[in-house]
Scaffold this active site. Structure first.
Site, PDB file in Angstrom:
ATOM      1  CG  ASP A  59      58.658  28.444 -62.640  1.00  0.00           C
ATOM      2  OD1 ASP A  59      58.071  28.077 -63.680  1.00  0.00           O
ATOM      3  OD2 ASP A  59      59.892  28.611 -62.576  1.00  0.00           O
ATOM      4  CG  PHE A  81      53.232  39.834 -70.354  1.00  0.00           C
ATOM      5  CD1 PHE A  81      53.327  40.451 -71.586  1.00  0.00           C
ATOM      6  CD2 PHE A  81      52.344  40.360 -69.421  1.00  0.00           C
ATOM      7  CE1 PHE A  81      52.562  41.560 -71.892  1.00  0.00           C
ATOM      8  CE2 PHE A  81      51.569  41.480 -69.717  1.00  0.00           C
ATOM      9  CZ  PHE A  81      51.681  42.076 -70.961  1.00  0.00           C
ATOM     10  CE  LYS A  85      63.264  39.852 -73.252  1.00  0.00           C
ATOM     11  NZ  LYS A  85      62.881  41.244 -73.311  1.00  0.00           N
ATOM     12  CB  SER A 125      56.899  36.952 -81.334  1.00  0.00           C
ATOM     13  OG  SER A 125      57.972  37.457 -82.078  1.00  0.00           O
ATOM     14  CE1 TYR A 149      60.553  34.038 -77.397  1.00  0.00           C
ATOM     15  CE2 TYR A 149      60.867  34.888 -79.622  1.00  0.00           C
ATOM     16  CZ  TYR A 149      60.294  34.989 -78.377  1.00  0.00           C
ATOM     17  OH  TYR A 149      59.424  36.028 -78.106  1.00  0.00           O
ATOM     18  CE  LYS A 153      56.809  33.973 -77.069  1.00  0.00           C
ATOM     19  NZ  LYS A 153      56.070  34.227 -75.835  1.00  0.00           N
ATOM     20  NE  ARG A 230      63.928  42.649 -87.747  1.00  0.00           N
ATOM     21  CZ  ARG A 230      64.653  42.358 -88.824  1.00  0.00           C
ATOM     22  NH1 ARG A 230      64.480  43.037 -89.943  1.00  0.00           N
ATOM     23  NH2 ARG A 230      65.538  41.387 -88.788  1.00  0.00           N
ATOM     24  NE  ARG A 295      70.534  39.262 -85.069  1.00  0.00           N
ATOM     25  CZ  ARG A 295      69.838  40.000 -84.214  1.00  0.00           C
ATOM     26  NH1 ARG A 295      70.367  40.301 -83.021  1.00  0.00           N
ATOM     27  NH2 ARG A 295      68.652  40.465 -84.525  1.00  0.00           N
TER      28      ARG A 295
HETATM   29  P1  NAD Z   1      60.821  39.849 -70.022  1.00  0.00           P
HETATM   30  O1  NAD Z   1      61.848  38.775 -69.927  1.00  0.00           O
HETATM   31  O2  NAD Z   1      61.177  41.206 -69.563  1.00  0.00           O
HETATM   32  O3  NAD Z   1      59.485  39.398 -69.249  1.00  0.00           O
HETATM   33  C1  NAD Z   1      59.110  38.058 -69.112  1.00  0.00           C
HETATM   34  C2  NAD Z   1      58.818  37.803 -67.641  1.00  0.00           C
HETATM   35  O4  NAD Z   1      58.415  36.441 -67.470  1.00  0.00           O
HETATM   36  C3  NAD Z   1      60.033  38.024 -66.743  1.00  0.00           C
HETATM   37  O5  NAD Z   1      59.667  38.877 -65.679  1.00  0.00           O
HETATM   38  C4  NAD Z   1      60.396  36.628 -66.239  1.00  0.00           C
HETATM   39  O6  NAD Z   1      60.932  36.651 -64.929  1.00  0.00           O
HETATM   40  C5  NAD Z   1      59.042  35.932 -66.305  1.00  0.00           C
HETATM   41  N1  NAD Z   1      59.112  34.477 -66.471  1.00  0.00           N
HETATM   42  C6  NAD Z   1      59.847  33.777 -67.370  1.00  0.00           C
HETATM   43  N2  NAD Z   1      59.634  32.455 -67.198  1.00  0.00           N
HETATM   44  C7  NAD Z   1      58.735  32.311 -66.194  1.00  0.00           C
HETATM   45  C8  NAD Z   1      58.134  31.199 -65.557  1.00  0.00           C
HETATM   46  N3  NAD Z   1      58.441  29.957 -65.898  1.00  0.00           N
HETATM   47  N4  NAD Z   1      57.255  31.423 -64.560  1.00  0.00           N
HETATM   48  C9  NAD Z   1      56.956  32.694 -64.173  1.00  0.00           C
HETATM   49  N5  NAD Z   1      57.509  33.775 -64.726  1.00  0.00           N
HETATM   50  C10 NAD Z   1      58.400  33.594 -65.721  1.00  0.00           C
HETATM   51  O7  NAD Z   1      60.305  39.888 -71.543  1.00  0.00           O
HETATM   52  P2  NAD Z   1      59.342  40.929 -72.264  1.00  0.00           P
HETATM   53  O8  NAD Z   1      60.147  41.622 -73.286  1.00  0.00           O
HETATM   54  O9  NAD Z   1      58.568  41.704 -71.278  1.00  0.00           O
HETATM   55  O10 NAD Z   1      58.407  39.903 -73.043  1.00  0.00           O
HETATM   56  C11 NAD Z   1      57.169  39.452 -72.524  1.00  0.00           C
HETATM   57  C12 NAD Z   1      56.605  38.395 -73.445  1.00  0.00           C
HETATM   58  O11 NAD Z   1      56.470  38.945 -74.760  1.00  0.00           O
HETATM   59  C13 NAD Z   1      57.479  37.153 -73.601  1.00  0.00           C
HETATM   60  O12 NAD Z   1      56.646  36.023 -73.670  1.00  0.00           O
HETATM   61  C14 NAD Z   1      58.182  37.375 -74.926  1.00  0.00           C
HETATM   62  O13 NAD Z   1      58.530  36.166 -75.547  1.00  0.00           O
HETATM   63  C15 NAD Z   1      57.115  38.118 -75.708  1.00  0.00           C
HETATM   64  N6  NAD Z   1      57.668  38.962 -76.777  1.00  0.00           N
HETATM   65  C16 NAD Z   1      58.622  39.879 -76.501  1.00  0.00           C
HETATM   66  C17 NAD Z   1      59.174  40.654 -77.523  1.00  0.00           C
HETATM   67  C18 NAD Z   1      60.275  41.634 -77.254  1.00  0.00           C
HETATM   68  O14 NAD Z   1      60.969  42.005 -78.200  1.00  0.00           O
HETATM   69  N7  NAD Z   1      60.453  42.122 -76.030  1.00  0.00           N
HETATM   70  C19 NAD Z   1      58.703  40.497 -78.834  1.00  0.00           C
HETATM   71  C20 NAD Z   1      57.700  39.572 -79.086  1.00  0.00           C
HETATM   72  C21 NAD Z   1      57.177  38.801 -78.042  1.00  0.00           C
HETATM   73  N1  UFG Z   2      70.737  44.706 -85.148  1.00  0.00           N
HETATM   74  C1  UFG Z   2      72.005  45.219 -85.388  1.00  0.00           C
HETATM   75  N2  UFG Z   2      72.884  45.224 -84.348  1.00  0.00           N
HETATM   76  C2  UFG Z   2      72.576  44.749 -83.091  1.00  0.00           C
HETATM   77  C3  UFG Z   2      71.269  44.240 -82.883  1.00  0.00           C
HETATM   78  C4  UFG Z   2      70.383  44.226 -83.937  1.00  0.00           C
HETATM   79  O1  UFG Z   2      72.315  45.656 -86.481  1.00  0.00           O
HETATM   80  O2  UFG Z   2      73.433  44.769 -82.205  1.00  0.00           O
HETATM   81  C5  UFG Z   2      69.769  44.731 -86.271  1.00  0.00           C
HETATM   82  C6  UFG Z   2      69.246  43.368 -86.669  1.00  0.00           C
HETATM   83  O3  UFG Z   2      70.103  42.770 -87.615  1.00  0.00           O
HETATM   84  C7  UFG Z   2      67.866  43.711 -87.209  1.00  0.00           C
HETATM   85  C8  UFG Z   2      67.431  44.908 -86.353  1.00  0.00           C
HETATM   86  O4  UFG Z   2      68.636  45.441 -85.815  1.00  0.00           O
HETATM   87  O5  UFG Z   2      67.965  44.135 -88.530  1.00  0.00           O
HETATM   88  C9  UFG Z   2      66.508  44.530 -85.208  1.00  0.00           C
HETATM   89  O6  UFG Z   2      67.104  43.487 -84.438  1.00  0.00           O
HETATM   90  P1  UFG Z   2      66.527  43.046 -83.018  1.00  0.00           P
HETATM   91  O7  UFG Z   2      67.420  41.952 -82.508  1.00  0.00           O
HETATM   92  O8  UFG Z   2      66.337  44.227 -82.143  1.00  0.00           O
HETATM   93  O9  UFG Z   2      65.060  42.506 -83.370  1.00  0.00           O
HETATM   94  P2  UFG Z   2      64.601  41.299 -84.289  1.00  0.00           P
HETATM   95  O10 UFG Z   2      63.585  41.859 -85.237  1.00  0.00           O
HETATM   96  O11 UFG Z   2      65.729  40.567 -84.869  1.00  0.00           O
HETATM   97  O12 UFG Z   2      63.910  40.335 -83.238  1.00  0.00           O
HETATM   98  C10 UFG Z   2      63.067  40.835 -82.197  1.00  0.00           C
HETATM   99  C11 UFG Z   2      63.122  39.864 -81.025  1.00  0.00           C
HETATM  100  C12 UFG Z   2      62.496  38.565 -81.422  1.00  0.00           C
HETATM  101  C13 UFG Z   2      61.106  38.814 -81.908  1.00  0.00           C
HETATM  102  C14 UFG Z   2      61.119  39.799 -83.062  1.00  0.00           C
HETATM  103  C15 UFG Z   2      59.727  40.135 -83.516  1.00  0.00           C
HETATM  104  O13 UFG Z   2      64.466  39.642 -80.622  1.00  0.00           O
HETATM  105  O14 UFG Z   2      62.438  37.714 -80.317  1.00  0.00           O
HETATM  106  O15 UFG Z   2      61.768  40.998 -82.655  1.00  0.00           O
HETATM  107  O16 UFG Z   2      58.957  40.545 -82.449  1.00  0.00           O
HETATM  108  F1  UFG Z   2      60.562  37.658 -82.309  1.00  0.00           F
END
Ligand code: NAD
Ligand code: UFG
Length: 341
Positions: A59, A81, A85, A125, A149, A153, A230, A295
């Site tokens: 951790d 990473f 999230k 993000s 959240y 970031k 998006r 939403r």
């Molecule tokens: P994910 O949850 O699949 O991966 C994150 C990993 O971090 C997980 O494996 C989790 O177990 C680990 N983790 C969380 N807290 C921890 C801690 N305290 N110590 C050690 N490990 C820990 O998410 P992801 O989609 O792969 O995202 C990776 C990163 O990118 C995150 O920081 C997320 O905020 C960022 N991000 C994701 C998205 C998205 O849409 N997926 C968009 C923008 C930014």
């Molecule tokens: N949406 C729907 N139905 C659903 C889910 C999403 O209509 O069940 C729509 C949303 O309203 C939005 C689009 O699909 O218009 C994308 O939504 P997401 O939740 O997939 O993505 P967001 O852009 O809202 O947010 C994501 C991550 C955030 C991150 C952001 C930018 O959830 O954490 O992308 O990286 F910050």
């Protein structure tokens, strides 16, 4: 061979990035507490790359284990990473998010400083842009956030900026737009714990029959068809962006880069209905949906300017939405219950 600490390397984006790191000749060491991931993801990556990957179940809140890890390995850089999230959960449990994402990062940075590892690539993000004033969004756009959240970031970005100003630290803050898709083998992919919050995993779980229908959140936005727009980026492209960022730091080794934010997106906006229709077209699956209200907290449109990624990192996304839909479906249909299948 340069060793890279990959915090959160068992997660969705981290596991894909391990493959690209190994392909590019880096040696990743994964540090993950598995709070939102499965060790099976690492085993599957090992199968894809045909070699073992060092894994530490740890951790980032555990400073002693972080120190131990840095004592045992000489890291060129950290790809950070690890983080929580879920936007909705961050509203109900803000302290959990600030502690994990902000305190955890401060712990990591302190230990990096102690062991003279001064290169970090941070998972930021597009959420740091809040409700964008102009499109496409460039890295110089105003930053603001509407949920805890996003605040974590943004706070980490400010911390990295200050740290880089005061020291020899280099921090590339990769601002991801909307990652989708899965590796071409269909053996690793996004595996949400609960009902997905994000659009693509929701669509694929409807298609596989786990969920009944998609709710489209709002059809009255000022967009091409009224639904939210998006910038969806294939996770393999996103992973390659991390390797390009590392290679950039390698070429600059010794020279100060400082804090450098870079968007990782495609530059293309896709509406909810366009993504649903692309998925149906690419996979032949039915995706029933209903229109519902907006939403809370959603913006109408969000897509990246990718000029900086191209000029600074020499990176451009290669895969399109159709390819991402095909890859998502391969992963979802072969693993209907994710890593629990
Ligand atoms: P994910 O949850 O699949 O991966 C994150 C990993 O971090 C997980 O494996 C989790 O177990 C680990 N983790 C969380 N807290 C921890 C801690 N305290 N110590 C050690 N490990 C820990 O998410 P992801 O989609 O792969 O995202 C990776 C990163 O990118 C995150 O920081 C997320 O905020 C960022 N991000 C994701 C998205 C998205 O849409 N997926 C968009 C923008 C930014
Ligand atoms: N949406 C729907 N139905 C659903 C889910 C999403 O209509 O069940 C729509 C949303 O309203 C939005 C689009 O699909 O218009 C994308 O939504 P997401 O939740 O997939 O993505 P967001 O852009 O809202 O947010 C994501 C991550 C955030 C991150 C952001 C930018 O959830 O954490 O992308 O990286 F910050």
């Amino acid at each position: 061979m340069k060793k890279i600490l990959v915090t959160g390397g068992a997660g969705y984006i981290g596991s894909h990035t391990l493959i690209e790191l190994i392909k590019a000749g880096f040696e990743p060491v994964v540090y993950d507490n598995l709070s939102n991931s499965s060790p099976i993801a690492i085993e599957r990556v090992e199968k894809i790359v045909g070699q073992q990957i060092s894994f530490i179940k740890g951790d980032i809140l555990d400073v002693e284990l972080l120190k131990q890890t840095f004592k045992e390995h000489n890291f060129f850089a950290v790809i950070h990473f690890a983080g929580l999230k879920a936007v909705g959960e961050s509203v109900s449990k803000p302290l959990k998010y600030y502690e994990n994402n902000v305190t955890g990062t401060i712990n990591l940075l302190n230990v990096m400083q102690e062991f003279a590892c001064q290169n970090i690539i941070f998972s930021s993000s597009a959420t740091v842009y809040g409700n964008p004033e102009t499109l496409p969004i460039t890295e110089t756009a105003k930053r603001s956030c509407t949920n805890p959240y996003g605040q974590t970031k943004l706070t980490v970005e400010y911390i990295l900026e200050d740290l880089c100003k005061s020291s020899q630290f280099n921090a590339i803050s990769l601002r991801y737009f909307n990652p989708i898709g899965a590796y071409e083998t269909g053996t690793i992919g996004e595996d949400p714990n609960d009902i997905p919050n994000n659009l693509m995993p929701y669509i694929s779980q409807v298609a596989v029959g786990k969920l009944e229908k998609l709710s489209v959140f709002g059809d009255d936005y000022d967009t091409v068809d009224g639904t939210g727009v998006r910038d969806y980026i294939h996770v393999v492209d996103l992973s390659k962006g991390h390797v390009k960022a590392l290679e950039y730091l390698v070429t600059k080794d010794g020279e100060k880069v400082g804090f450098d934010p870079v968007n990782l997106g495609t530059g293309n906006g896709t509406s909810v209905l366009e993504l649903v229709n692309a998925f149906i077209g690419a996979t032949g699956q039915a995706v029933p949906y209903v229109m519902t209200g907006r939403r809370a907290g959603d913006v109408a449109s969000c897509y990246a300017s990718c000029d900086k990624a191209k000029t600074v990192l020499n990176w451009t996304a290669e895969f399109d939405i159709k390819r991402a839909c095909v890859d998502t479906w391969r992963w979802q249909s072969h693993n209907p219950n994710g890593y629990k299948s």
